[in-house]
Design an enzyme around this catalytic site. Structure first.
Site, PDB file in Angstrom:
ATOM      1  N   LYS A   1       0.791  -1.228   0.000  1.00 55.54           N
ATOM      2  CA  LYS A   1       0.000   0.000   0.000  1.00 55.54           C
ATOM      3  C   LYS A   1       0.823   1.277   0.000  1.00 55.54           C
ATOM      4  CE  LYS A   1      -4.188  -1.465   2.313  1.00 55.54           C
ATOM      5  NZ  LYS A   1      -4.809  -1.379   3.631  1.00 55.54           N
TER       6      LYS A   1
ATOM      7  N   GLY B   1       9.282  -6.447   9.550  1.00 57.44           N
ATOM      8  CA  GLY B   1       8.090  -6.910   8.852  1.00 57.44           C
ATOM      9  C   GLY B   1       8.433  -7.797   7.664  1.00 57.44           C
TER      10      GLY B   1
END
Ligand code: 3PG
Ligand code: MG
Length: 385
Positions: free
Chosen positions: A184, A339
């Site tokens: 995103k 992440g």
């Protein structure tokens, strides 16, 4: 004027003291097995240092996953607790001195940031150590409350993260290249804006590149597109900065299935920057991967955050692998956000080959965006230091 970040040495003497330690033991667990224990191994340095200084006991406290404010056996700390004991023993310390509380998020007061929860946590403890960099962007009770109540310090993991990421903001060696990916663009606009003033080149891949490509007037087919953000991307592109977008893409045929844990289907194809109608771009192409690698190779400082494609699916792993290898081989100082990029590096066996692998996903991005985090600020403003 803010004080400096208090460090472990500021807590001395620790002889006989009882320590409350916030950790980020939010590790991936599959079928009861911890699949990556980096977030547990790194703070062992803090734990053994505290015990070497004579601390009588350490109560570690962490969240795990996202239970909804009530006990949920799926997020039990039991596997983490067992592994922690093994790590403490392997480090030559006494596991009986290191306790781990049950998942902090089993109590709704944790995420609500209620002070009463922090008051309960600190009971029976003399000092507070926060080594949970990965959770420092959350103004949760266990993160921001204890520094108000006990003398506090950053653990070794936290202190290193703040030093390295802060260093990128204050004085990275040039040329400084940031490579951003992930799905995103909306998650990354803040950090892009913060970094644009600092970096010489911004490289954009991953699902977020399609909103940029659309802003340049390219057709993106069925690729991920955040229409609301096309205008912001256009402004960034028009600002005269060195932003590198992919020049080729790997795309998947209409309606096909991709990713992990699904029956994969469809046909893949290499295209330039025009994605055919109905097709979906799921990785940067080999030409872009090579171009990005050249840029990374010439940098004095590299920050990489976010995969270049859907690397969980072997058909779309190549771009991320090539970039990861370039980062591993880079002559410059390399920093990788946690992440997904951390998971990708681990998958390729390259985790040891970067200078700094952050333990924080969201936390590292927010730190780069704002230059501070609630959990870090709380330590600096602790009244008892
Ligand atoms: C993380 O894994 O990002 C940290 O442990 C924070 O977890 P959270 O995103 O669920 O707050
Ligand atoms: Mg997160």
């Amino acid at each position: 004027m803010n004080k400096d970040l208090p460090v472990l040495e500021d807590l001395l003497p620790l002889e006989g003291k009882s320590v409350l330690m916030r950790t980020d033991f939010n590790v991936p667990i599959v079928d009861g097995r911890i699949t990556d224990d980096m977030r547990m191994r790194l703070p062992m340095e803090t734990i053994t240092w505290l015990l070497d200084q004579g601390a009588a006991r350490i109560t570690t406290a962490s969240h795990l996953g996202r239970p909804k404010g009530k006990p949920d056996p799926r997020y039990s700390m039991a596997p983490v607790r067992a592994h922690l004991s093994e790590l403490v023993r392997a480090a030559g310390a006494d596991p009986a001195k290191v306790e781990l509380l049950e998942n902090l998020r089993f109590d709704p007061r944790e995420e609500a940031g209620e002070f009463s929860f922090a008051e309960e946590l600190v009971e029976g403890h003399d000092v507070f150590v926060n080594d949970a960099f990965g959770a420092a962007h959350r103004a949760h009770a266990s993160v921001v409350g204890p520094p108000q109540l006990l003398p506090c310090a950053a653990g070794r993991v936290m202190a290193r993260e703040v030093e390295v990421l802060g260093g990128l903001l204050s004085g990275a060696k040039r040329p400084f290249v940031a490579v951003l990916g992930g799905s995103k663009v909306s998650d990354k606009l803040g950090v892009i804006e913060a970094l644009l003033e600092k970096v010489d080149t911004l490289v954009v891949g991953g699902g977020m590149c399609f909103t940029f490509l659309a802003a340049k007037g390219h057709s993106v087919g069925a690729s991920l597109l955040e229409a609301d953000h096309v205008e912001s991307c256009r402004k960034l592109l028009d600002a005269g900065l060195d932003i590198r977008l992919p020049s080729d893409l790997t795309v998947l045929s209409p309606g096909a299935k991709f990713g992990a844990g699904v029956e994969r289907s469809g046909e893949t194809r290499q295209v330039g920057v025009e994605v055919p109608e109905g097709w979906m771009g799921l990785d940067i192409g080999p030409g872009s991967a090579a171009e990005f690698s050249d840029v990374i190779g010439e940098a004095a400082t590299v920050l990489w955050n976010g995969p270049m494609g859907v690397f969980e699916d072997p058909r779309f792993v190549a771009g991320t692998r090539t970039v990861a290898e370039a980062v591993a081989d880079a002559r410059g100082f390399t920093v990788v956000g946690g992440g997904d990029s951390a998971a990708a590096l681990a998958q390729f066996g390259l985790a040891e080959r970067v200078d700094h692998l952050s333990t924080g996903g969201g936390a590292s991005l927010e730190f780069l965006e704002h230059g501070d985090l609630p959990g870090v600020a709380a330590l600096r403003s602790g009244p008892l230091a």
